[in-house]
Design an enzyme around this catalytic site. Structure first.
Site, PDB file in Angstrom:
ATOM      1  N   HIS A  82       0.858  -1.189   0.000  1.00 34.10           N
ATOM      2  CA  HIS A  82       0.000   0.000   0.000  1.00 34.10           C
ATOM      3  C   HIS A  82       0.891   1.236   0.000  1.00 34.10           C
ATOM      4  O   HIS A  82       2.008   1.204   0.506  1.00 34.10           O
ATOM      5  CB  HIS A  82      -0.884  -0.015   1.256  1.00 34.10           C
ATOM      6  CG  HIS A  82      -2.049   0.919   1.162  1.00 34.10           C
ATOM      7  ND1 HIS A  82      -3.235   0.575   0.558  1.00 34.10           N
ATOM      8  CD2 HIS A  82      -2.209   2.203   1.592  1.00 34.10           C
ATOM      9  CE1 HIS A  82      -4.078   1.590   0.625  1.00 34.10           C
ATOM     10  NE2 HIS A  82      -3.473   2.596   1.243  1.00 34.10           N
ATOM     11  N   ASP A 161     -14.003   3.051   6.673  1.00 38.10           N
ATOM     12  CA  ASP A 161     -12.990   3.776   5.898  1.00 38.10           C
ATOM     13  C   ASP A 161     -13.589   4.308   4.599  1.00 38.10           C
ATOM     14  O   ASP A 161     -13.199   5.378   4.119  1.00 38.10           O
ATOM     15  CB  ASP A 161     -11.776   2.892   5.597  1.00 38.10           C
ATOM     16  CG  ASP A 161     -10.664   3.692   4.928  1.00 38.10           C
ATOM     17  OD1 ASP A 161     -10.255   4.716   5.516  1.00 38.10           O
ATOM     18  OD2 ASP A 161     -10.241   3.344   3.826  1.00 38.10           O
ATOM     19  N   ARG A 168     -12.903  12.852   4.278  1.00 40.66           N
ATOM     20  CA  ARG A 168     -11.616  13.539   4.491  1.00 40.66           C
ATOM     21  C   ARG A 168     -11.150  14.224   3.216  1.00 40.66           C
ATOM     22  O   ARG A 168     -10.585  15.316   3.244  1.00 40.66           O
ATOM     23  CB  ARG A 168     -10.548  12.540   4.960  1.00 40.66           C
ATOM     24  CG  ARG A 168     -10.696  12.146   6.421  1.00 40.66           C
ATOM     25  CD  ARG A 168      -9.828  10.949   6.751  1.00 40.66           C
ATOM     26  NE  ARG A 168      -8.424  11.185   6.513  1.00 40.66           N
ATOM     27  CZ  ARG A 168      -7.568  10.253   6.074  1.00 40.66           C
ATOM     28  NH1 ARG A 168      -7.966   9.022   5.843  1.00 40.66           N
ATOM     29  NH2 ARG A 168      -6.302  10.557   5.901  1.00 40.66           N
ATOM     30  N   SER A 183      -6.777   4.661   8.605  1.00 43.94           N
ATOM     31  CA  SER A 183      -7.343   4.390   7.285  1.00 43.94           C
ATOM     32  C   SER A 183      -6.592   3.233   6.604  1.00 43.94           C
ATOM     33  O   SER A 183      -7.200   2.268   6.137  1.00 43.94           O
ATOM     34  CB  SER A 183      -7.255   5.661   6.429  1.00 43.94           C
ATOM     35  OG  SER A 183      -7.518   5.383   5.085  1.00 43.94           O
ATOM     36  N   LYS A 187      -7.874  -1.096   6.614  1.00 38.91           N
ATOM     37  CA  LYS A 187      -8.067  -1.815   5.336  1.00 38.91           C
ATOM     38  C   LYS A 187      -7.161  -3.032   5.256  1.00 38.91           C
ATOM     39  O   LYS A 187      -7.585  -4.116   4.886  1.00 38.91           O
ATOM     40  CB  LYS A 187      -7.713  -0.895   4.150  1.00 38.91           C
ATOM     41  CG  LYS A 187      -8.763   0.117   3.800  1.00 38.91           C
ATOM     42  CD  LYS A 187      -8.518   0.721   2.424  1.00 38.91           C
ATOM     43  CE  LYS A 187      -7.385   1.720   2.360  1.00 38.91           C
ATOM     44  NZ  LYS A 187      -7.622   3.003   2.994  1.00 38.91           N
TER      45      LYS A 187
HETATM   46  N1  URA Z   1      -4.062   5.850   1.800  1.00 41.76           N
HETATM   47  C1  URA Z   1      -5.112   5.452   2.556  1.00 41.76           C
HETATM   48  O1  URA Z   1      -5.630   4.363   2.381  1.00 41.76           O
HETATM   49  N2  URA Z   1      -5.562   6.291   3.478  1.00 41.76           N
HETATM   50  C2  URA Z   1      -5.029   7.488   3.723  1.00 41.76           C
HETATM   51  O2  URA Z   1      -5.485   8.174   4.597  1.00 41.76           O
HETATM   52  C3  URA Z   1      -3.931   7.895   2.931  1.00 41.76           C
HETATM   53  C4  URA Z   1      -3.465   7.047   1.965  1.00 41.76           C
END
Ligand code: URA
Length: 435
Positions: A82, A161, A168, A183, A187
């Site tokens: 990620h 999320d 956001r 966040s 996930k």
């Molecule tokens: N990626 C995410 O999944 N969440 C964030 O807040 C920033 C980047």
């Protein structure tokens, strides 16, 4: 006594610490749609300014993770990567099929564009008919059948999320270390993975522009990883220019496909190979970096990684013919080069401003309900530190609106800086840490 949400906003506004019960109450009410957007927005802004303690951050992460179903896999090598978000960051589109072609399983839950940065889901959504949501059952089947999937948060998986992420984006509350941590980690924990590689971006196109801030996020995530017994590797990498050459949804899909066909810009290649090597080493699929590099090169050369990407598109109902025919992707009506105003070296790119210019062309959102124009963006001809010649192209602009195109060309003077002397280039990788 029943908690009331307004008192929680007040509490956080005053900088007081929220209990686990209060955080769980917030998430429960949030996913039941029992708090109006204006109150959630105020709460997010209070967190943005007051921050959260480590304990609050961990509790928020867990409450968000538990807001939906948690995927479970029996397979041995279930991993993910990620990124905290960048401009031109199409690494997931390339790395996931490479890893899947090597037999790893990647249950990837990604996001839409956030602020000035692009989102993996919007990039994939530029492929005609591509389904960015799968049910829990379809996710399990995709891992068995294809080896990977890339989906967005849904009502079924990390709904908290899904909601907070888009709110956001529309309330200027992205750049908060605890909110980013919760966040991302909610996930990734809901994916049921055994290993995570996290790419934290820093530089003028990142949410955390300063290295010290990026390190703070890295340390928070490592602490969460240790608390929950998750294997994590973190790289802090450079975002002082777009990664690779393309910025924009369908343009980045094309660049990702081209990479899998062997056309690999240097910076993107270094990042892809470094991450693939790390994942293969940490899952113990290889014994050394050389072996990992050989395997990655092989799946690209033999076309296996490209075929995996095609399988992903097919499995998520997208038009797989785009692999060979880019004309099937959304295409901008106008394409114009931005030419160097003088000769010298490309010395500076205001990457954040470039990301916002892509949004201005239609490539991103300013409100939650905005539709995206998938075809717009930029393709660079020159990278930082390269020699440029007066009146020769630095980049090409892709637009669907002539007035906006003209405005972007005008603004580009502030994005691109050319100097006489060769600049000192930032490193591509600044820091590495792991649990
Ligand atoms: N990626 C995410 O999944 N969440 C964030 O807040 C920033 C980047």
């Amino acid at each position: 006594m029943e908690i009331d949400f307004l008192s929680l906003i007040r509490k956080k506004r005053e900088g007081l610490e929220l209990t686990k019960k209060e955080i769980e109450f917030f998430i429960k009410k949030l996913i039941n749609r029992e708090i109006p957007d204006y109150q959630v927005s105020a709460f997010l802004m209070a967190i943005y300014f007051q921050g959260l303690s480590f304990e609050e951050t961990a509790n928020l992460t867990l409450a968000m993770m538990n807001s939906g179903k948690i995927l479970k896999f029996k397979e041995k090598y279930v991993v993910d990567k990620h990124s905290t978000g960048g401009v031109g960051d199409k690494v997931s589109l390339i790395l996931a099929p490479i890893l899947a072609a090597l037999g790893l399983k990647i249950p990837m839950i990604a996001g839409r564009a956030l602020g000035h940065t692009g989102g993996t889901i919007d990039k994939l959504a530029s492929i005609p008919n591509f389904k960015t949501k799968l049910t829990y059952q379809e996710c399990q089947e995709a891992i068995k059948k294809v080896g990977f999937f890339i989906v967005e948060q849904s009502e079924e998986i990390v709904p908290a999320d899904r909601y907070l992420y888009s709110l956001r984006d529309a309330t200027a509350t992205i750049e908060s270390i605890p909110l980013i941590t919760a966040s991302i980690m909610s996930k990734k924990l809901a994916e049921g993975i055994k290993f995570l590689l996290l790419d934290i971006k820093t530089g003028n196109g990142a949410f955390l522009e300063k290295l010290a801030e990026a390190k703070k996020l890295a340390k928070t995530i490592i602490k969460i990883g240790k608390l929950l017994g998750k294997k994590i590797s973190i790289f802090i990498t450079d975002m002082n220019q777009p990664l690779g050459k393309a910025v924009g949804n369908s343009l980045e899909v094309i660049e990702a496909i081209e990479f899998l066909k062997g056309n690999q810009p240097m910076d993107l290649k270094k990042i892809i190979f470094t991450f693939a090597q790390e994942i293969l080493l940490r899952t113990k699929l290889v014994e050394n970096k050389k072996e990992a590099k050989k395997l990655v090169n092989e799946v690209i050369k033999k076309g296996k990684a490209l075929r995996k990407f095609q399988e992903l598109i097919k499995n998520q109902r997208g038009d797989e013919r785009i692999i060979e025919n880019y004309d099937l992707l959304p295409k901008a009506r106008y394409q114009e080069d931005y030419l160097a105003l003088k000769s010298g070296y490309l010395s500076f790119i205001d990457t954040k401003k470039l990301g916002f210019l892509n949004n201005f062309l239609g490539g991103g959102r300013t409100k939650m309900e905005d539709e995206i124009d998938y075809s717009v963006g930029f393709v660079f001809v020159k990278k930082l530190g390269e020699k440029v010649e007066k009146d020769k192209p630095i980049l090409r602009i892709y637009a669907n609106d002539k007035v906006k195109l003209k405005e972007v060309k005008k603004q580009m003077k502030e994005v691109i800086l050319i100097k006489e002397n060769k600049p000192k280039l930032p490193p591509l990788i600044y820091w590495y840490g792991r649990t």
